[in-house]
Write an enzyme that holds these catalytic residues in place. Structure first.
Site, PDB file in Angstrom:
ATOM      1  N   HIS A  38       0.835  -1.194   0.000  1.00  0.00           N
ATOM      2  CA  HIS A  38       0.000   0.000   0.000  1.00  0.00           C
ATOM      3  C   HIS A  38       0.873   1.248   0.000  1.00  0.00           C
ATOM      4  CE1 HIS A  38      -3.974  -1.743   0.387  1.00  0.00           C
ATOM      5  NE2 HIS A  38      -3.552  -2.521   1.369  1.00  0.00           N
ATOM      6  N   GLU A 110      -9.277   2.735  -2.871  1.00  0.00           N
ATOM      7  CA  GLU A 110      -9.367   3.719  -3.944  1.00  0.00           C
ATOM      8  C   GLU A 110      -8.647   5.017  -3.607  1.00  0.00           C
ATOM      9  OE1 GLU A 110     -12.733   5.824  -6.828  1.00  0.00           O
ATOM     10  OE2 GLU A 110     -13.363   4.529  -5.152  1.00  0.00           O
TER      11      GLU A 110
END
Length: 307
Positions: A38, A110
């Site tokens: 991430h 998102e």
């Protein structure tokens, strides 16, 4: 059971924080050191000093560790073209002398895509399927031969399919709770199915769906490793458990119910239950990079009781 350390560096960890935990994991006998893939902190944290790229980090760790497996849980198909991903992972595998593993998924966060200008298509499952075809196809193409692929999202023409991993291919982890397509992809492409952060009473049925999907295509279900992942907080006393839970902004009571948390006996009971449900591998999500004594406690007090 295999026990792996799993971390979330986007919440705020330097490369050296990760190196220290990877080395501690290796020294204490854990099977692997895995990290998320991430680029943006989640929740209220500021993520300082900022994100580290998963495969760049793993390349560094490959040269600074000796035994533990290294991988992602999981890399998103939105971040890298499959041809580039195959090269990156194969190189980390070479740098680690065959210790790389690839967890690959559709991606879901998102906001991090918006923050760093990464396209986030609404439908991503077909991307995952094509990437699995391409990555495994590139690795499995014999040296000297060429690989081509024409799909809806990707096209490769006459690729030399290089470089190769150390042992021809790299173990691939597919995970998720989908009832049909995820089990089918795991059965066809994965060496491990991960049923992470799901309700404990659903673990057995989650594994059963993948086993059934293997049977449907004529694959032995026992060829796959079946794993789980849960946030982990352990301590010798209730006070220590509460302290460690609060240090990561979590409630100890909630973690005891939904994670792997508590004193030694509680962890042994929870892990034994997961083993009975069919899990042969557990990813212990450790959120505090600065409490290496936490790893030592688990390795010294909990794991020997599960041999």
């Amino acid at each position: 059971m295999d026990f792996r350390i799993f971390v979330e560096p986007q919440q705020g960890a330097t490369y050296h924080d990760q190196l220290a935990m990877a080395r501690a994991s290796e020294k204490l006998g854990f099977d692997a050191f895995f990290r998320s893939d991430h680029y943006l902190a989640m929740g209220d944290g500021d993520g300082l000093p900022g994100p580290t790229d998963a495969w760049t980090t793993l390349a560094g760790l490959a040269r600074e560790t000796e035994r533990i497996k290294l991988g992602t849980l999981v890399s998103s198909v939105t971040y890298r073209y499959p041809g580039i991903l195959a090269i990156q992972v194969a190189q980390v595998d070479q740098m680690s002398n065959g210790r790389a593993e690839l967890g690959l998924g559709t991606g879901w966060f998102e906001a991090e895509h918006r923050a760093y200008g990464i396209p986030f298509p609404e439908k991503r499952f077909d991307l995952l399927e094509e990437q699995l075809v391409i990555v495994t196809g590139l690795w499995n193409t014999p040296t000297g031969e060429r690989f081509s692929f024409s799909g809806e999202h990707y096209s490769l023409q006459n690729s030399p399919a290089l470089p190769k991993p150390v042992s021809t291919t790299v173990p691939i982890i597919v995970g998720g709770g989908g009832p049909k397509r995820t089990p089918a992809l795991a059965a066809r492409y994965a060496s491990e199915f991960n049923y992470g952060f799901k309700a404990f009473d659903s673990v057995s049925s989650g594994f059963d769906r993948v086993r059934a999907a293997c049977v449907d295509i004529g694959r032995d279900p026992d060829e796959l490793v079946y794993s789980v992942a849960y946030t982990t907080v352990a301590g010798a006393t209730d006070a220590e458990v509460i302290r460690r839970a609060e240090a990561i902004g979590r409630d100890a009571t909630d973690l005891r119910e939904h994670g792997i948390a508590g004193t030694t006996a509680e962890l042994v009971d929870r892990l034994s239950m997961l083993r009975e449900a069919g899990a042969s591998r557990v990813y212990l999500q450790i959120m505090d990079f600065h409490d290496l004594d936490h790893l030592d406690f688990i390795a010294r007090e909990v794991l020997p009781q599960l041999d």
